[in-house]
Design a protein around this motif. Sequence first.
Motif, mmCIF file in Angstrom:
data_model
loop_
_atom_site.group_PDB
_atom_site.id
_atom_site.type_symbol
_atom_site.label_atom_id
_atom_site.label_comp_id
_atom_site.label_asym_id
_atom_site.label_seq_id
_atom_site.Cartn_x
_atom_site.Cartn_y
_atom_site.Cartn_z
ATOM 1 N N THR A 152 -6.117 -13.007 -15.573
ATOM 2 C CA THR A 152 -6.244 -13.596 -16.909
ATOM 3 C C THR A 152 -7.155 -12.716 -17.746
ATOM 4 N N ILE A 153 -6.615 -12.214 -18.849
ATOM 5 C CA ILE A 153 -7.327 -11.262 -19.712
ATOM 6 C C ILE A 153 -7.559 -11.916 -21.069
ATOM 7 N N THR A 154 -8.805 -11.861 -21.536
ATOM 8 C CA THR A 154 -9.130 -12.364 -22.870
ATOM 9 C C THR A 154 -9.684 -11.213 -23.692
ATOM 10 N N PRO A 155 -8.846 -10.578 -24.523
ATOM 11 C CA PRO A 155 -9.292 -9.388 -25.257
ATOM 12 C C PRO A 155 -10.185 -9.756 -26.444
ATOM 13 N N THR A 156 -11.144 -8.910 -26.737
ATOM 14 C CA THR A 156 -12.027 -9.144 -27.881
ATOM 15 C C THR A 156 -11.402 -8.710 -29.191
ATOM 16 N N GLU A 157 -10.362 -7.879 -29.131
ATOM 17 C CA GLU A 157 -9.689 -7.393 -30.336
ATOM 18 C C GLU A 157 -8.181 -7.587 -30.176
ATOM 19 N N THR A 158 -7.500 -7.885 -31.264
ATOM 20 C CA THR A 158 -6.041 -7.916 -31.219
ATOM 21 C C THR A 158 -5.534 -6.515 -30.917
ATOM 22 N N THR A 159 -4.703 -6.418 -29.869
ATOM 23 C CA THR A 159 -4.230 -5.124 -29.385
ATOM 24 C C THR A 159 -2.739 -5.235 -29.116
ATOM 25 N N GLY A 160 -1.937 -4.630 -29.975
ATOM 26 C CA GLY A 160 -0.497 -4.831 -29.871
ATOM 27 C C GLY A 160 -0.190 -6.311 -30.010
ATOM 28 N N PRO A 161 0.587 -6.888 -29.085
ATOM 29 C CA PRO A 161 0.928 -8.305 -29.185
ATOM 30 C C PRO A 161 -0.155 -9.233 -28.643
ATOM 31 N N ARG A 162 -1.216 -8.656 -28.061
ATOM 32 C CA ARG A 162 -2.273 -9.460 -27.461
ATOM 33 C C ARG A 162 -3.305 -9.836 -28.524
ATOM 34 N N ILE A 163 -3.490 -11.147 -28.718
ATOM 35 C CA ILE A 163 -4.307 -11.652 -29.820
ATOM 36 C C ILE A 163 -5.766 -11.788 -29.390
ATOM 37 N N ARG A 205 -4.800 -0.262 -24.213
ATOM 38 C CA ARG A 205 -5.519 0.628 -25.119
ATOM 39 C C ARG A 205 -5.391 0.125 -26.541
ATOM 40 N N ASN A 206 -6.508 0.045 -27.226
ATOM 41 C CA ASN A 206 -6.524 -0.360 -28.621
ATOM 42 C C ASN A 206 -6.563 0.888 -29.495
ATOM 43 N N THR A 207 -5.618 0.998 -30.438
ATOM 44 C CA THR A 207 -5.540 2.183 -31.286
ATOM 45 C C THR A 207 -5.870 1.888 -32.743
ATOM 46 N N ASP A 208 -6.470 0.730 -33.003
ATOM 47 C CA ASP A 208 -6.887 0.414 -34.368
ATOM 48 C C ASP A 208 -8.077 1.286 -34.777
ATOM 49 N N ALA A 209 -8.246 1.460 -36.073
ATOM 50 C CA ALA A 209 -9.251 2.396 -36.585
ATOM 51 C C ALA A 209 -10.660 2.097 -36.108
ATOM 52 N N THR A 210 -10.999 0.828 -35.982
ATOM 53 C CA THR A 210 -12.354 0.463 -35.553
ATOM 54 C C THR A 210 -12.309 -0.456 -34.335
ATOM 55 N N GLY A 211 -11.241 -0.393 -33.556
ATOM 56 C CA GLY A 211 -11.080 -1.281 -32.410
ATOM 57 C C GLY A 211 -12.098 -1.020 -31.316
ATOM 58 N N ASP A 212 -12.435 -2.069 -30.571
ATOM 59 C CA ASP A 212 -13.387 -1.953 -29.461
ATOM 60 C C ASP A 212 -13.107 -3.103 -28.494
ATOM 61 N N LEU A 213 -12.641 -2.792 -27.304
ATOM 62 C CA LEU A 213 -12.321 -3.825 -26.320
ATOM 63 C C LEU A 213 -13.509 -4.187 -25.429
#
Length: 230
Positions: free
Chosen positions: A152-163, A181-189
Amino acid sequence: MAVSGMMNNSYAAQDSKGTDFWLMFNTNFNGGATLSLFITSDVNTSGTVAIPGLGFSTPFTVTANTVTTVSIPTGAAVHTSDVIDNKGIHVTSLQEVTVYGLNRITATTDAFLGLPVDILGTDYVILTYKNVNIVNGSGFGIVGTVNGTTVTITPTETTGPRIANVPYNITLNQGETYELRNTDATGDLTGTTILSTQPVGVMGASQCSNIPSGFVYCDHICEMIPPSTT
């Protein structure tokens, strides 16, 4: 005078030496990476490095207090984000060894200390590095050690389809691997939580981080994360 009620329990050492490891390499910057495992021991021993999903297996021997290098196929570090693949690396040995992995491309290189299966857990918090809109690849990796493990993964940033902050489940069999992998400009997982029904290995990584912000040159970062119980 004797002290009544004295506890005399002993506990196994939570160290990085072991005879059974499940490891993985994360995605480095563009181009084929040179991947290596470095294996050492206090005693003479031997073992095997295998990647079942890639049909790779090779024996190794270690002379006490020296380091043996095992080359790993480049494909072990090629992952598609949010896709389960089968690139887990299984290291087994007759006596305890210490293992560390090197993921090298010219000017973007990092290494990690491998943690043996006997100290892995089911509860982790991800530590990675923020994107700064140059090379964006804040992320993590997970390798399964037991068939049918629900993660069970709870991401801190929306990453692709993962909210962001919405848990989702994946199922890993032994040796299967998963990278997000998060590729947003200021993303941080960083801060993403990982819970599993069986022990898993977890990597905090970034494809190629610009540290500190403002520098255009980047470097791969990776580390195998101890479970929260430690």
